[in-house]
Design an enzyme around this catalytic site. Structure first.
Site, PDB file in Angstrom:
ATOM      1  N   GLU A   1      13.168 -15.072  11.626  1.00  0.00           N
ATOM      2  CA  GLU A   1      14.230 -14.098  11.650  1.00  0.00           C
ATOM      3  C   GLU A   1      13.775 -12.809  12.305  1.00  0.00           C
ATOM      4  O   GLU A   1      12.636 -12.390  12.145  1.00  0.00           O
ATOM      5  CB  GLU A   1      14.713 -13.846  10.228  1.00  0.00           C
ATOM      6  CG  GLU A   1      15.202 -15.144   9.626  1.00  0.00           C
ATOM      7  CD  GLU A   1      16.062 -14.931   8.408  1.00  0.00           C
ATOM      8  OE1 GLU A   1      16.571 -15.935   7.901  1.00  0.00           O
ATOM      9  OE2 GLU A   1      16.231 -13.786   7.980  1.00  0.00           O
TER      10      GLU A   1
ATOM     11  N   CYS B   1       5.150 -16.937   4.516  1.00  0.00           N
ATOM     12  CA  CYS B   1       4.027 -16.028   4.263  1.00  0.00           C
ATOM     13  C   CYS B   1       3.210 -16.562   3.101  1.00  0.00           C
ATOM     14  O   CYS B   1       3.756 -17.106   2.143  1.00  0.00           O
ATOM     15  CB  CYS B   1       4.535 -14.623   3.935  1.00  0.00           C
ATOM     16  SG  CYS B   1       3.197 -13.425   3.760  1.00  0.00           S
TER      17      CYS B   1
ATOM     18  N   GLY C   1       6.214 -12.778   7.308  1.00  0.00           N
ATOM     19  CA  GLY C   1       4.796 -13.056   7.544  1.00  0.00           C
ATOM     20  C   GLY C   1       3.887 -11.851   7.472  1.00  0.00           C
ATOM     21  O   GLY C   1       4.332 -10.702   7.414  1.00  0.00           O
ATOM     22  N   GLU C   2       2.595 -12.151   7.463  1.00  0.00           N
ATOM     23  CA  GLU C   2       1.562 -11.121   7.393  1.00  0.00           C
ATOM     24  C   GLU C   2       0.831 -11.099   8.741  1.00  0.00           C
ATOM     25  O   GLU C   2       0.041 -11.999   9.055  1.00  0.00           O
ATOM     26  CB  GLU C   2       0.595 -11.461   6.237  1.00  0.00           C
ATOM     27  CG  GLU C   2      -0.683 -10.650   6.183  1.00  0.00           C
ATOM     28  CD  GLU C   2      -0.486  -9.139   6.324  1.00  0.00           C
ATOM     29  OE1 GLU C   2       0.234  -8.563   5.506  1.00  0.00           O
ATOM     30  OE2 GLU C   2      -1.059  -8.549   7.269  1.00  0.00           O
TER      31      GLU C   2
ATOM     32  N   CYS D   1      14.626  -5.175   4.266  1.00  0.00           N
ATOM     33  CA  CYS D   1      13.224  -5.535   4.002  1.00  0.00           C
ATOM     34  C   CYS D   1      13.094  -6.601   2.935  1.00  0.00           C
ATOM     35  O   CYS D   1      13.682  -6.498   1.876  1.00  0.00           O
ATOM     36  CB  CYS D   1      12.458  -4.337   3.443  1.00  0.00           C
ATOM     37  SG  CYS D   1      12.407  -2.974   4.515  1.00  0.00           S
TER      38      CYS D   1
HETATM   39  N1  SAH Z   1       3.689  -8.725   5.402  1.00  0.00           N
HETATM   40  C1  SAH Z   1       3.702  -7.387   5.821  1.00  0.00           C
HETATM   41  C2  SAH Z   1       4.897  -7.057   6.692  1.00  0.00           C
HETATM   42  C3  SAH Z   1       6.205  -7.660   6.285  1.00  0.00           C
HETATM   43  S1  SAH Z   1       6.891  -7.090   4.767  1.00  0.00           S
HETATM   44  C4  SAH Z   1       3.635  -6.449   4.631  1.00  0.00           C
HETATM   45  O1  SAH Z   1       3.784  -6.910   3.514  1.00  0.00           O
HETATM   46  O2  SAH Z   1       3.376  -5.266   4.853  1.00  0.00           O
HETATM   47  C5  SAH Z   1       7.515  -5.504   5.272  1.00  0.00           C
HETATM   48  C6  SAH Z   1       7.768  -4.528   4.135  1.00  0.00           C
HETATM   49  O3  SAH Z   1       8.828  -4.994   3.303  1.00  0.00           O
HETATM   50  C7  SAH Z   1       6.564  -4.350   3.203  1.00  0.00           C
HETATM   51  O4  SAH Z   1       6.263  -2.979   3.055  1.00  0.00           O
HETATM   52  C8  SAH Z   1       7.033  -4.920   1.886  1.00  0.00           C
HETATM   53  O5  SAH Z   1       6.394  -4.266   0.821  1.00  0.00           O
HETATM   54  C9  SAH Z   1       8.519  -4.691   1.961  1.00  0.00           C
HETATM   55  N2  SAH Z   1       9.319  -5.571   1.093  1.00  0.00           N
HETATM   56  C10 SAH Z   1       9.113  -6.859   0.820  1.00  0.00           C
HETATM   57  N3  SAH Z   1      10.065  -7.325  -0.005  1.00  0.00           N
HETATM   58  C11 SAH Z   1      10.914  -6.297  -0.250  1.00  0.00           C
HETATM   59  C12 SAH Z   1      12.122  -6.165  -1.008  1.00  0.00           C
HETATM   60  N4  SAH Z   1      12.662  -7.172  -1.675  1.00  0.00           N
HETATM   61  N5  SAH Z   1      12.725  -4.963  -1.006  1.00  0.00           N
HETATM   62  C13 SAH Z   1      12.222  -3.921  -0.300  1.00  0.00           C
HETATM   63  N6  SAH Z   1      11.109  -4.003   0.435  1.00  0.00           N
HETATM   64  C14 SAH Z   1      10.451  -5.175   0.457  1.00  0.00           C
HETATM   65 FE1  SF4 Z   2       4.193 -11.565   2.837  1.00  0.00          FE
HETATM   66 FE2  SF4 Z   2       4.704  -8.966   3.292  1.00  0.00          FE
HETATM   67 FE3  SF4 Z   2       6.370 -10.468   1.773  1.00  0.00          FE
HETATM   68 FE4  SF4 Z   2       3.977  -9.792   0.852  1.00  0.00          FE
HETATM   69  S1  SF4 Z   2       5.659  -8.378   1.347  1.00  0.00           S
HETATM   70  S2  SF4 Z   2       4.906 -11.840   0.738  1.00  0.00           S
HETATM   71  S3  SF4 Z   2       2.750  -9.901   2.689  1.00  0.00           S
HETATM   72  S4  SF4 Z   2       5.949 -10.736   3.949  1.00  0.00           S
END
Ligand code: SAH
Ligand code: SF4
Length: 402
Positions: A109, A169, A220-221, A394
């Site tokens: 996505e 991820c 993903g990371e 996010c």
């Molecule tokens: N894997 C990387 C990048 C993708 S996640 C990381 O974790 O940084 C991107 C951002 O979305 C991260 O800062 C994560 O903490 C946030 N995130 C993940 N799930 C979320 C949710 N349900 N609500 C708000 N932010 C979220």
């Molecule tokens: Fe992966 Fe980022 Fe989601 Fe954590 S917040 S599970 S690292 S995509």
């Protein structure tokens, strides 16, 4: 009978490397390809230009190549291999979420946010200055986006594209929907940069004229797919012409990745998903904290040579009753002040998802948290939720169609 120049036949597709696709090859790889196929060396630059600047969708469109060469390549099994937008979801606020299809049938996505989500505010970059001069202020405690009338095309002065780095991820953050997918596979450099090209083509963006920011914050990371991710950054900067200072990569805190990133000559800005002010709370939300502690992550971030005015971003997803209390805010101020970093905090109101046992913070708690950081001398901004109605915000990047 038609006769084509003889080229090395394309090799079969694998999930690691789609070898019959030219999109994703670096200039050096294209030069080798051209050499192997006994074409004139300057052809590699022509293909490079067509793939990344013109963003062609088919070999037939590379009109700088003689027709016989184009047909020969097609005949030998080669294609551009730009990822295709398989489905589009359009939000009331202008955000668009795409399901992008890879060659092996996996989908990722990608999100288009006209006028961004304020994520760059305060990070010292050109993109941030534009947001500020466009009249954006750190949002007050409201968590709702300002929604323009539906149906109208959303004009944009600048746009942000949120890009995925893996299918699924492996990191398993407890609040994130993408985690529920598990890890399916890494994306190749072509599949990462290709998401951007596909979206730019859809919006007929001209790099140089239109202002585009990229955030690697989709599925993903990125630092667990480091080589492909950085190869994609090089294609985006050197091939497509998007400045690295307009890109931000977010990591959950992969220590060896941050250490390596600190040594890169060409790199996006960095955001760390900190999400808690101590290891105990962080571990309850992000089990990866067992492996790499906050102090070690901050030390690695300190080793990154910053560009003038550049700031490191700390993302902080606010979960009601878990990490949104005044004591958490005070501890966060103390932590970041101690680290002596050029830091800013992006507060993100948690987006709920099915079967995730957290609750959203109250607007009052969000406002109080932000004020405590600002009073403590830490620039803090509230990220504007985008596309909630289409699950594009996010952490909501889970394949809702499965
Ligand atoms: N894997 C990387 C990048 C993708 S996640 C990381 O974790 O940084 C991107 C951002 O979305 C991260 O800062 C994560 O903490 C946030 N995130 C993940 N799930 C979320 C949710 N349900 N609500 C708000 N932010 C979220
Ligand atoms: Fe992966 Fe980022 Fe989601 Fe954590 S917040 S599970 S690292 S995509």
């Amino acid at each position: 009978m038609e006769s084509f120049p003889q080229f090395d036949p394309a090799t079969p597709t694998t999930s690691e490397n789609v070898e019959n696709h030219l999109f994703g090859l670096s200039l050096q790889q294209l030069e080798k390809f051209i050499e192997r196929n006994r074409l004139e060396q300057y052809r590699s630059r022509q293909i490079w230009h067509a793939l990344y600047q013109q963003r062609v969708s088919s070999l037939q469109e590379i009109t700088s190549l003689p027709q016989s060469v184009r047909e020969g390549l097609v005949h030998s099994g080669y294609s551009v291999g730009l990822p295709q937008i398989a489905q589009t979801f359009v939000s009331d606020d202008g955000t668009e979420r795409y399901l992008i299809a890879c060659a092996d049938g996996e989908t990722v996505e990608t999100v288009w946010m006209p006028n961004g989500d304020d994520g760059e505010m305060g990070d010292g970059s050109e993109a941030a200055n534009e947001e500020e001069s466009a009249g954006c202020k750190p949002r007050p405690s409201t968590t709702e986006a300002q929604i323009p009338a539906a149906q109208e095309p959303i004009p944009y002065r600048r746009a942000t594209i949120c890009v995925s780095s893996q299918v699924g991820c492996a990191v398993n953050c407890q609040f994130c929907l993408t985690a529920k997918l598990g890890m399916r596979r890494n994306l190749t450099a072509g599949e990462i940069a290709g998401q951007v090209a596909a979206v730019l083509n859809r919006h007929q963006v001209r790099i140089g004229r239109d202002r585009i920011n990229l955030v690697f914050m989709g599925m993903g990371e990125p630092f667990l797919n480091y080589d492909h991710f950085m190869a994609a950054v090089h294609l985006l900067v050197e091939g497509m012409g998007i400045p690295e200072s307009r890109m931000t990569v977010s990591t959950s805190g992969i220590l060896p990745g941050i250490e390596r990133f600190a040594t890169e000559a060409l790199r996006p800005k960095l955001a760390l998903s900190l999400n808690a002010s101590n290891d105990t709370i962080r571990e309850s939300m992000m089990p990866i904290t067992r492996k790499w502690k906050i102090e070690d992550l901050l030390r690695a971030m300190c080793s990154i040579p910053l560009r003038p005015r550049e700031r490191l971003t700390f993302e902080y997803v606010l979960l009601g009753g878990v990490n949104d209390r005044m004591e958490d805010a005070r501890e966060l101020v103390a932590l970041l002040r101690r680290a002596k970093l050029a830091a800013k905090v992006n507060l993100i109101v948690w987006n709920p998802g099915p079967d995730i046992p957290y609750r959203m913070p109250s607007p009052d708690d969000v406002a109080a948290f932000q004020k405590c950081l600002i009073d403590g001398g830490i620039p803090a901004f509230l990220r504007r939720p985008r596309g909630r109605d289409i699950y594009a915000a996010c952490g909501q990047l889970k394949r809702t169609l499965e």
